[in-house]
Enzyme design. Sequence first.
Site, PDB file in Angstrom:
ATOM      1  N   HIS A  18      48.747 -49.566 -46.476  1.00 55.42           N
ATOM      2  CA  HIS A  18      47.347 -49.938 -46.235  1.00 55.42           C
ATOM      3  C   HIS A  18      46.404 -48.815 -46.660  1.00 55.42           C
ATOM      4  O   HIS A  18      46.794 -47.669 -46.837  1.00 55.42           O
ATOM      5  CB  HIS A  18      47.132 -50.256 -44.746  1.00 55.42           C
ATOM      6  CG  HIS A  18      47.531 -49.131 -43.831  1.00 55.42           C
ATOM      7  ND1 HIS A  18      46.662 -48.160 -43.412  1.00 55.42           N
ATOM      8  CD2 HIS A  18      48.733 -48.825 -43.263  1.00 55.42           C
ATOM      9  CE1 HIS A  18      47.294 -47.305 -42.627  1.00 55.42           C
ATOM     10  NE2 HIS A  18      48.541 -47.670 -42.523  1.00 55.42           N
ATOM     11  N   GLY A 195      49.952 -43.112 -32.511  1.00 56.63           N
ATOM     12  CA  GLY A 195      49.322 -44.180 -33.268  1.00 56.63           C
ATOM     13  C   GLY A 195      50.042 -45.499 -33.083  1.00 56.63           C
ATOM     14  O   GLY A 195      49.419 -46.554 -32.921  1.00 56.63           O
ATOM     15  N   ASP A 244      56.121 -38.475 -24.637  1.00 55.98           N
ATOM     16  CA  ASP A 244      57.237 -39.230 -25.190  1.00 55.98           C
ATOM     17  C   ASP A 244      56.937 -40.715 -25.004  1.00 55.98           C
ATOM     18  O   ASP A 244      56.897 -41.216 -23.886  1.00 55.98           O
ATOM     19  CB  ASP A 244      58.545 -38.864 -24.483  1.00 55.98           C
ATOM     20  CG  ASP A 244      59.760 -39.546 -25.100  1.00 55.98           C
ATOM     21  OD1 ASP A 244      59.580 -40.438 -25.957  1.00 55.98           O
ATOM     22  OD2 ASP A 244      60.897 -39.199 -24.726  1.00 55.98           O
ATOM     23  N   GLY A 316      44.695 -41.523 -38.431  1.00 57.19           N
ATOM     24  CA  GLY A 316      44.067 -42.751 -37.965  1.00 57.19           C
ATOM     25  C   GLY A 316      43.635 -42.731 -36.522  1.00 57.19           C
ATOM     26  O   GLY A 316      42.618 -43.341 -36.157  1.00 57.19           O
ATOM     27  N   ASN A 320      39.177 -42.803 -33.232  1.00 60.82           N
ATOM     28  CA  ASN A 320      38.835 -43.166 -31.858  1.00 60.82           C
ATOM     29  C   ASN A 320      37.749 -42.223 -31.353  1.00 60.82           C
ATOM     30  O   ASN A 320      38.022 -41.109 -30.915  1.00 60.82           O
ATOM     31  CB  ASN A 320      40.088 -43.089 -30.984  1.00 60.82           C
ATOM     32  CG  ASN A 320      39.900 -43.662 -29.608  1.00 60.82           C
ATOM     33  OD1 ASN A 320      38.956 -43.318 -28.893  1.00 60.82           O
ATOM     34  ND2 ASN A 320      40.804 -44.534 -29.195  1.00 60.82           N
ATOM     35  N   ARG A 421      32.603 -46.178 -41.842  1.00 59.20           N
ATOM     36  CA  ARG A 421      31.288 -46.246 -41.222  1.00 59.20           C
ATOM     37  C   ARG A 421      30.190 -46.347 -42.276  1.00 59.20           C
ATOM     38  O   ARG A 421      30.152 -45.567 -43.241  1.00 59.20           O
ATOM     39  CB  ARG A 421      31.027 -44.996 -40.372  1.00 59.20           C
ATOM     40  CG  ARG A 421      32.141 -44.630 -39.419  1.00 59.20           C
ATOM     41  CD  ARG A 421      32.339 -45.664 -38.336  1.00 59.20           C
ATOM     42  NE  ARG A 421      33.413 -45.252 -37.442  1.00 59.20           N
ATOM     43  CZ  ARG A 421      34.318 -46.069 -36.936  1.00 59.20           C
ATOM     44  NH1 ARG A 421      34.281 -47.345 -37.219  1.00 59.20           N
ATOM     45  NH2 ARG A 421      35.255 -45.614 -36.124  1.00 59.20           N
ATOM     46  N   ARG A 452      30.914 -56.490 -28.060  1.00 53.31           N
ATOM     47  CA  ARG A 452      31.112 -55.269 -28.843  1.00 53.31           C
ATOM     48  C   ARG A 452      29.791 -54.538 -29.076  1.00 53.31           C
ATOM     49  O   ARG A 452      28.769 -55.149 -29.391  1.00 53.31           O
ATOM     50  CB  ARG A 452      31.798 -55.611 -30.165  1.00 53.31           C
ATOM     51  CG  ARG A 452      33.245 -56.050 -29.957  1.00 53.31           C
ATOM     52  CD  ARG A 452      33.897 -56.499 -31.227  1.00 53.31           C
ATOM     53  NE  ARG A 452      33.949 -55.422 -32.213  1.00 53.31           N
ATOM     54  CZ  ARG A 452      34.378 -55.591 -33.450  1.00 53.31           C
ATOM     55  NH1 ARG A 452      34.777 -56.789 -33.856  1.00 53.31           N
ATOM     56  NH2 ARG A 452      34.405 -54.582 -34.285  1.00 53.31           N
ATOM     57  N   ASN A 532      22.241 -49.357 -36.534  1.00 49.91           N
ATOM     58  CA  ASN A 532      22.886 -49.326 -37.852  1.00 49.91           C
ATOM     59  C   ASN A 532      24.317 -49.822 -37.716  1.00 49.91           C
ATOM     60  O   ASN A 532      25.113 -49.240 -36.981  1.00 49.91           O
ATOM     61  CB  ASN A 532      22.884 -47.893 -38.401  1.00 49.91           C
ATOM     62  CG  ASN A 532      23.730 -47.757 -39.666  1.00 49.91           C
ATOM     63  OD1 ASN A 532      24.048 -48.735 -40.334  1.00 49.91           O
ATOM     64  ND2 ASN A 532      24.113 -46.527 -39.979  1.00 49.91           N
ATOM     65  N   SER A 534      27.618 -51.718 -40.253  1.00 51.69           N
ATOM     66  CA  SER A 534      28.035 -51.828 -41.643  1.00 51.69           C
ATOM     67  C   SER A 534      27.617 -53.164 -42.248  1.00 51.69           C
ATOM     68  O   SER A 534      27.604 -54.200 -41.582  1.00 51.69           O
ATOM     69  CB  SER A 534      29.552 -51.658 -41.750  1.00 51.69           C
ATOM     70  OG  SER A 534      30.224 -52.576 -40.915  1.00 51.69           O
TER      71      SER A 534
END
Length: 586
Positions: A18, A195, A244, A316, A320, A421, A452, A532, A534
Amino acid sequence: MTTYLLAFKPAIGLYGQHDPSAVLFEDGTPVFAVEEERYTRDKHAPETFPEHAIQACLDHRDLDLTDLDRILLPYEPQRRSEIATHYLTDAIRAPGLSRKLSALEQTLTTQLRSRFVPTQQIENRLESFGTPLPPVETIPHHRCHAASAFHPSGFDEGVVLTVDAKGESDSTVIWYADGERLERVYTYEHPNSLGLFFAIITEYLGYHMFNGEGKVMGLAPYGEENLEIERTLRDLIDTGADYDVTALTKRWGTGHGVETLEDAFGRGRTETPGEFDQWEKDLAYTAQKLLEETVVDIAETAVDQLGTGNVALAGGVALNCKLNKCVRESPAVDDTFVQPVAHDAGLALGAGWSQQRPSDVDRQTTAYLGPEYETDEIRSTLETNKIPYAEPDDLKRYVAQRLADGDLVGWFQGRMELGPRALGARSILADPRSIESRDRVNRFVKHREEWRPFAPSMLEEAAAEYLVDGQPAPFMIDAYDVSPEKQDDLGAVLHPADDSTRPQTVREDQHPRYHRLISEFADITGVPVVLNTSFNDHAEPIVRTPTQAIKDFYGMGLDVLVLEDFVVEKDVSTENRPDERLAVTS
C-alpha cells in the site's frame, strides 16, 4: 554538476502492499513528490507500481530515467529471512492440504526471491522507462522512516521512534541520532507490532486495516473507562516499554487477532461501522489509551537512557495525532517532530535523506511538493467544458466573505500537498465558528459519519492564544487542547467529546495566498481560523487536477469552487450575496 536521485516506494511483491509514492531529489533536496493514489484514484493504491508518480517526477525536471544518478528503494528484502520461520509457520497453519502446500510454495518462492534477486521485479518494471538503468539500491524500511523523522527535524540530537505494522522484520525501532549519524538502539521484531494491534482493533470495529485506524482514534474520545474491557485486553497483551501484543498479532493480517477478541469478549465484530454503541466506543477509548501508554513509556525510557529530550517520530502509527500529543506533553520530553508523511508514502523521502548527514538536511517547513497548474490551463478547462467562471479583483477578500456568510468552498491553489493532510492547497474550507458548518460538511460534502471531527487552519501568530501550550504546527499531525475562552469561536473544529483539535498553523512564507485568505477572514470575523478538510469525497484520494476538483464540486454540497484565480459557483444569482459581485465570464 547537478545530481538526481529518484526514491520510490512500490506496493508490489517484496515491497509492501500500500501507499506507493515517488520523490525526485536534486542535489540532495526533494523538489517533487507525489503519491500514486492521486493518479489511480484508488485510495492507498494497493498492490500498485508507482509508474505515474515516477513519470511525474521525471517530467518535473524533463529527465529520462537514464539521467538519474541512482534509484533508491525503501526496503531491504534480504532482511525478510530474519523472520523466515514466522512466514513458514503461517503457511503450515493454512487450512486444508492444498492451501497449505500452496502457501508453503509461495512462501519459499518469496524467500528465495528476497535473498537472491531482491530488485529484479522492480528493475523489470523500470525498463519500460528506458535503459540502461541507473544503479538501484535498497535501504531498510525502518531506517527510511527514521531518516524521514530526524533528518528534517532541526534537532542537533534526539531519540527517534519508528512505529508501524511491519517493515521487513521490524515493527518498532528506537534510534539515537545526531548531526552525523542515525544508530539503531533497540528493535521490537514482527509480530510484536503495535501497528498490527491497532489494526486488529480497527477491523474488529468494522473498519479496514491501513484505512480505518484514524476513525478509531476519532471515536475513542466518545468512550469512557470500562474496567471489563481494559481487564480483558490487559489479560491478552502487555503494555509499556516491554510491551508484548503477540497473543493478538502472532499471525500476519488481522484475522487471528479479530477471532481472539471475539472469543475474549464473547461478542462478534462490528457489522455496521459508523453506528457504534457505548461498548464499542469504550473499546476504542481503551485501545487508544493502551497505545498511548505504551508509546509514551517507550519514549520516556529512551529519553532517560539516551540522554536527550528531543523525540522524532515516523511510521504509520505516528499518524495518530492524539498519541503524538501525549508524547509531546510528557514531562520527560523537551520537543517533538513528527514526519507529516509518517506512513509508507513518506518512505521515499527518508530513503533520499538517508544518503546524507542529518546536519546537511534543511528543516522541513512545508509539504507542497506535488504538481501545480497554470491559470491558462485552468481557463482552457473551464471554457472547453462551458463552465461559467469569474475573476474577482480581490480573490482572497471575496472568498473570506463567502466563508463568513456560511458558504462551503473548494480551494485549489498552487502545488499539491504530499501526505494525507490537506494544508491549504487542495482543501475544502468553511466557517469554523458554527457547529452547523461541521454538520453540513460531514453530511453533504464528505458524506461520512456525522460524529467525526474536523481540523482548523489558523495564523501561526494565533496559536498561543487559541491553543493550550500553542506553538507552530504546520502539518496537522499533532493534537492540542483549545483554550477554554476560545472554544466558542471554534465550534466546528473542536472534537465534540474532548474539546481538542488537530491544527495547522500557517505562515505567510509557507503559503502566501492561504495566509492572506485566513487574514481576510480574521479581518471580517475577528477569528483568524478556518475549517480545513481535504478536497475529496468519502473514500477517494485528495483531488490532483482541476478536472477532478470540478467533478467533485458538482458531486458534493459545495457552494463555491476556487481554482487559482478563478471562481466557479453553482448559483450565480446576486440574492443574499456580498455587495462585491462577480462578473461571470463564460
